[in-house]
Scaffold this motif. Structure first.
Motif, short mmCIF file in Angstrom:
data_model
loop_
_atom_site.label_atom_id
_atom_site.label_comp_id
_atom_site.label_asym_id
_atom_site.label_seq_id
_atom_site.Cartn_x
_atom_site.Cartn_y
_atom_site.Cartn_z
N ILE A 106 0.83 -1.20 0.00
CA ILE A 106 0.00 0.00 0.00
C ILE A 106 0.87 1.26 0.00
O ILE A 106 0.60 2.22 -0.72
CB ILE A 106 -0.96 0.00 1.20
N GLN A 107 1.93 1.25 0.81
CA GLN A 107 2.82 2.41 0.85
C GLN A 107 3.60 2.56 -0.44
O GLN A 107 3.84 3.67 -0.92
CB GLN A 107 3.77 2.29 2.04
N GLU A 108 3.98 1.43 -1.04
CA GLU A 108 4.77 1.49 -2.27
C GLU A 108 3.96 2.03 -3.43
O GLU A 108 4.50 2.74 -4.29
CB GLU A 108 5.28 0.09 -2.61
N TYR A 109 2.67 1.73 -3.46
CA TYR A 109 1.84 2.16 -4.58
C TYR A 109 1.11 3.47 -4.30
O TYR A 109 0.22 3.85 -5.03
CB TYR A 109 0.86 1.06 -4.96
N THR A 110 1.51 4.15 -3.24
CA THR A 110 0.99 5.51 -3.00
C THR A 110 2.15 6.46 -2.70
O THR A 110 2.09 7.20 -1.73
CB THR A 110 -0.01 5.52 -1.83
N PRO A 111 3.21 6.45 -3.50
CA PRO A 111 4.34 7.35 -3.22
C PRO A 111 4.05 8.76 -3.70
O PRO A 111 3.28 8.98 -4.63
CB PRO A 111 5.49 6.74 -4.01
N LEU A 112 4.70 9.71 -3.06
CA LEU A 112 4.58 11.10 -3.48
C LEU A 112 5.51 11.34 -4.66
O LEU A 112 6.63 10.85 -4.71
CB LEU A 112 4.95 12.05 -2.33
N THR A 113 5.04 12.11 -5.61
CA THR A 113 5.86 12.48 -6.76
C THR A 113 6.71 13.69 -6.42
O THR A 113 6.58 14.29 -5.36
CB THR A 113 4.98 12.78 -7.98
N SER A 114 7.58 14.07 -7.33
CA SER A 114 8.48 15.19 -7.07
C SER A 114 7.75 16.50 -6.90
O SER A 114 8.23 17.41 -6.23
CB SER A 114 9.50 15.30 -8.22
N ASN A 115 6.58 16.62 -7.50
CA ASN A 115 5.83 17.87 -7.39
C ASN A 115 4.78 17.82 -6.30
O ASN A 115 3.91 18.67 -6.24
CB ASN A 115 5.17 18.21 -8.73
N GLY A 116 4.87 16.81 -5.45
CA GLY A 116 3.96 16.74 -4.32
C GLY A 116 2.68 16.00 -4.60
O GLY A 116 1.86 15.83 -3.73
N GLY A 117 2.51 15.56 -5.87
CA GLY A 117 1.30 14.81 -6.19
C GLY A 117 1.42 13.36 -5.77
O GLY A 117 2.36 12.96 -5.09
N VAL A 118 0.47 12.57 -6.22
CA VAL A 118 0.44 11.16 -5.87
C VAL A 118 0.31 10.34 -7.14
O VAL A 118 -0.47 10.67 -8.03
CB VAL A 118 -0.74 10.85 -4.92
N HIS A 119 1.10 9.27 -7.23
CA HIS A 119 0.97 8.39 -8.38
C HIS A 119 -0.38 7.70 -8.35
O HIS A 119 -0.87 7.31 -7.29
CB HIS A 119 2.07 7.32 -8.34
N ARG A 120 -0.93 7.48 -9.50
CA ARG A 120 -2.13 6.66 -9.61
C ARG A 120 -1.71 5.23 -9.87
O ARG A 120 -0.66 4.96 -10.42
CB ARG A 120 -3.02 7.15 -10.75
N LEU A 121 -2.55 4.29 -9.48
CA LEU A 121 -2.23 2.88 -9.69
C LEU A 121 -2.20 2.54 -11.16
O LEU A 121 -1.62 1.55 -11.56
CB LEU A 121 -3.26 1.99 -8.97
N ASP A 122 -2.80 3.36 -12.00
CA ASP A 122 -2.77 3.10 -13.43
C ASP A 122 -1.34 3.21 -13.96
O ASP A 122 -1.03 2.66 -15.02
CB ASP A 122 -3.66 4.10 -14.18
N ASP A 123 -0.48 3.95 -13.24
CA ASP A 123 0.89 4.12 -13.70
C ASP A 123 1.71 2.85 -13.50
O ASP A 123 2.85 2.77 -13.96
CB ASP A 123 1.57 5.27 -12.94
N TYR A 124 1.12 1.86 -12.82
CA TYR A 124 1.86 0.63 -12.54
C TYR A 124 1.28 -0.52 -13.31
O TYR A 124 1.27 -1.62 -12.88
CB TYR A 124 1.83 0.34 -11.04
#
Length: 531
Positions: free
Chosen positions: A513-531
């Motif tokens: 859960i923590q791995e698939y909700t990391p913060l991006t460089s601009n403070g956003g959040v990755h979506r699970l679609d990116d994986y």
């Protein structure tokens, strides 16, 4: 008399103090080879019997000397005799049960007691991370879901219309309109690539028809080990007299005109039956459907700018659509037979099932009723309820863990069944958004208990507590509940692999859960679609 009572008390006290359950040794395992311990227990048993014999002799002597006893003393004698018998009997049975329980072999449930096992109650689940996971790490936006469903429905309509055009209307199976089921149409779809499940009813040409035989009908002929299944018999309706007799020029049939085409005779193979039987065969149906879908796509492929391939030769209608951009959409177009007068369907296989039933047995799908039940319950839940979030999280964890450990006896359908059971049991306000952590533990705990018991019942079959507007067929509602974990009971290796998969999933859940909700460089959040 007082002496006899005192002797009884001494014997009882000695028996209790020497009972193996009172002061168990540090190592409670009783090895079968410990002959010395068994010998001491037999000697102790002999001493107890001798004491009992002496006690009975003394009581008999006292009874002979005191013939003129009062009614109260006579009652006391019978009372203490009964107490003595009960105590000795209890001690003996307790000793046997104790020995049996200590000598028993390792049971299936001991898998959960292995070192390193984890419980849903001891998992480290951060409420803020879960909330972030649910709110921002969505599997796809609502707009994208709507666009995918719109495309799939339009493409399925076009494909089925082309399929009807390549079929012989007088001798081939008649194909109806599709029905959308599964996670995409219940708004809890899991991971990419996007998966859409469509069932397509079909029926035989006239004058033939399908007659269903359910497992819960005592006269159906379905064997007891085929719970949740049925057989589909292909029957021929009685011919009209106008086709077998010369009516002459002055007589007219009110059902058929003179221009009607003659009914084409069909062989059992053309009717897709099992060899030498009148029952519909899944293998024959799948072969017919795959050939028909291939021909249908060949007629309309020039209209579309994407590639369509079969994902599996064993599952007809398992299509993979790949666009030039690289985006992929999966479709399961499944031919089914509708149970007469209901929204239940006989399917050749379930989309997520790892096994299958032999011909001519067809499993019964109640997916439409499950979809309606989920919608009905959702109307009573608080706004932004967490029930679908819980289902998305557990199916996400299950999919990710399956990528590491491989397929097991656990599927997304089992997780949905566990959620539906909890939705029927808990009050609506318990599913508010702030309770996502508790409800997630409830779903995981329910699945753990089900695995321990090897028992997860279908939520609709044999359930008399369903809401009144969920009109499950009466015979199915009154049937004996069907255990979805029956394969785990019959296959020990599959059960052990499933338990290990579940334990590893719990152990890795926090990290995933923590791995698939990391913060991006601009403070956003990755979506699970990116994986």
């Amino acid at each position: 008399m007082q002496g006899a009572i005192a002797r009884v008390c001494v014997v009882v006290a000695a028996a209790i103090l020497n009972h193996p359950l009172l002061f168990p040794p540090e190592n409670t395992t009783l090895p079968e080879q410990d002959k010395e311990l068994m010998a001491r227990m037999r000697e102790h048993e002999e001493r107890m019997r001798m004491e009992q014999a002496k006690l009975e002799e003394e009581l008999l002597l006292l009874d002979a000397k005191q013939k003129e006893t009062t009614a109260e003393e006579s009652f006391s004698w019978y009372f203490w005799s009964a107490v003595s018998f009960i105590i000795f009997f209890t001690i003996e049975m307790g000793r046997v049960d104790f020995a049996d329980s200590e000598m028993r072999p390792v049971d299936d449930e001991d898998v959960f007691l292995e070192s390193g096992s984890i419980s849903p109650n001891t998992m480290l689940l951060d409420k803020d991370i879960l909330s972030n996971f649910c709110d921002k790490c969505t599997y796809s936006s609502a707009h994208e879901t709507w666009r995918v469903r719109e495309f799939v429905e339009g493409f399925a309509d076009d494909l089925l219309e082309s399929l009807r055009s390549v079929c012989d209307r007088d001798a081939d199976m008649e194909v109806g309109d599709f029905v959308g089921i599964g996670s995409m149409f219940e708004s809890w779809k899991v991971c990419k690539p996007l998966m859409c499940d469509l069932i397509v009813p079909f029926s035989p040409p006239e004058p033939f028809s399908f007659k269903s035989h359910l497992w819960c009908d005592p006269y159906s002929g379905v064997t007891p080990d085929m719970q949740g299944c049925g057989m589909i018999k292909v029957t021929r309706e009685k011919d009209c007299l106008c086709g077998s007799a010369n009516l002459g020029e002055d007589m007219l049939c009110l059902l058929h005109s003179r221009t009607d085409a003659l009914v084409v005779e069909c062989s059992p193979d053309e009717l897709l039956c099992s060899k030498n039987t009148p029952y519909l065969a899944k293998d024959q149906v799948m072969k017919w459907f795959q050939i028909s879908v291939t021909k249908a796509w060949g007629r309309i492929s020039h209209k579309y700018d994407f590639e369509v391939t079969f994902r599996s030769l064993d599952a007809a209608g398992a299509l993979k659509i790949r666009f030039r951009s690289g985006k992929v959409i999966m479709m399961n177009v499944i031919p089914v037979v509708q149970l007469e007068g209901t929204d239940a369907y006989f399917v050749p296989h379930f989309p997520s099932d790892c096994g299958s039933f032999p011909d001519p047995y067809w499993p019964l799908s109640l997916a439409v009723y499950e979809r309606d039940l989920l919608k009905h319950i959702a109307k009573r839940l608080p706004h932004n309820s967490c029930h679908l979030h819980c289902l998305q999280i557990v199916t996400f964890l299950h999919r990710k863990q399956a990528g590491l450990t491989g397929k097991t006896g656990l599927t997304d359908y089992h997780w949905k069944t566990a959620l539906l059971h909890l939705l029927l049991r808990k009050r609506p306000f318990a599913w508010s958004a702030e309770n996502v952590e508790r409800r997630l533990r409830d779903v995981l705990g329910y699945m753990q208990r089900s695995l321990q018991e090897k028992r997860l019942l279908n939520v609709l079959i044999g359930n008399s507590k369903l809401p009144g507007n969920i009109q499950v067929p009466e015979m199915v509602r009154k049937a004996e509940p069907v255990n979805l974990f029956r394969p785990l009971v019959l296959q020990q290796n599959l059960y052990a692999a499933t338990v290990r998969h579940f334990q590893e999933m719990l152990r890795n859940s926090t990290v995933l859960i923590q791995e698939y909700t990391p913060l991006t460089s601009n403070g956003g959040v990755h979506r699970l679609d990116d994986y």
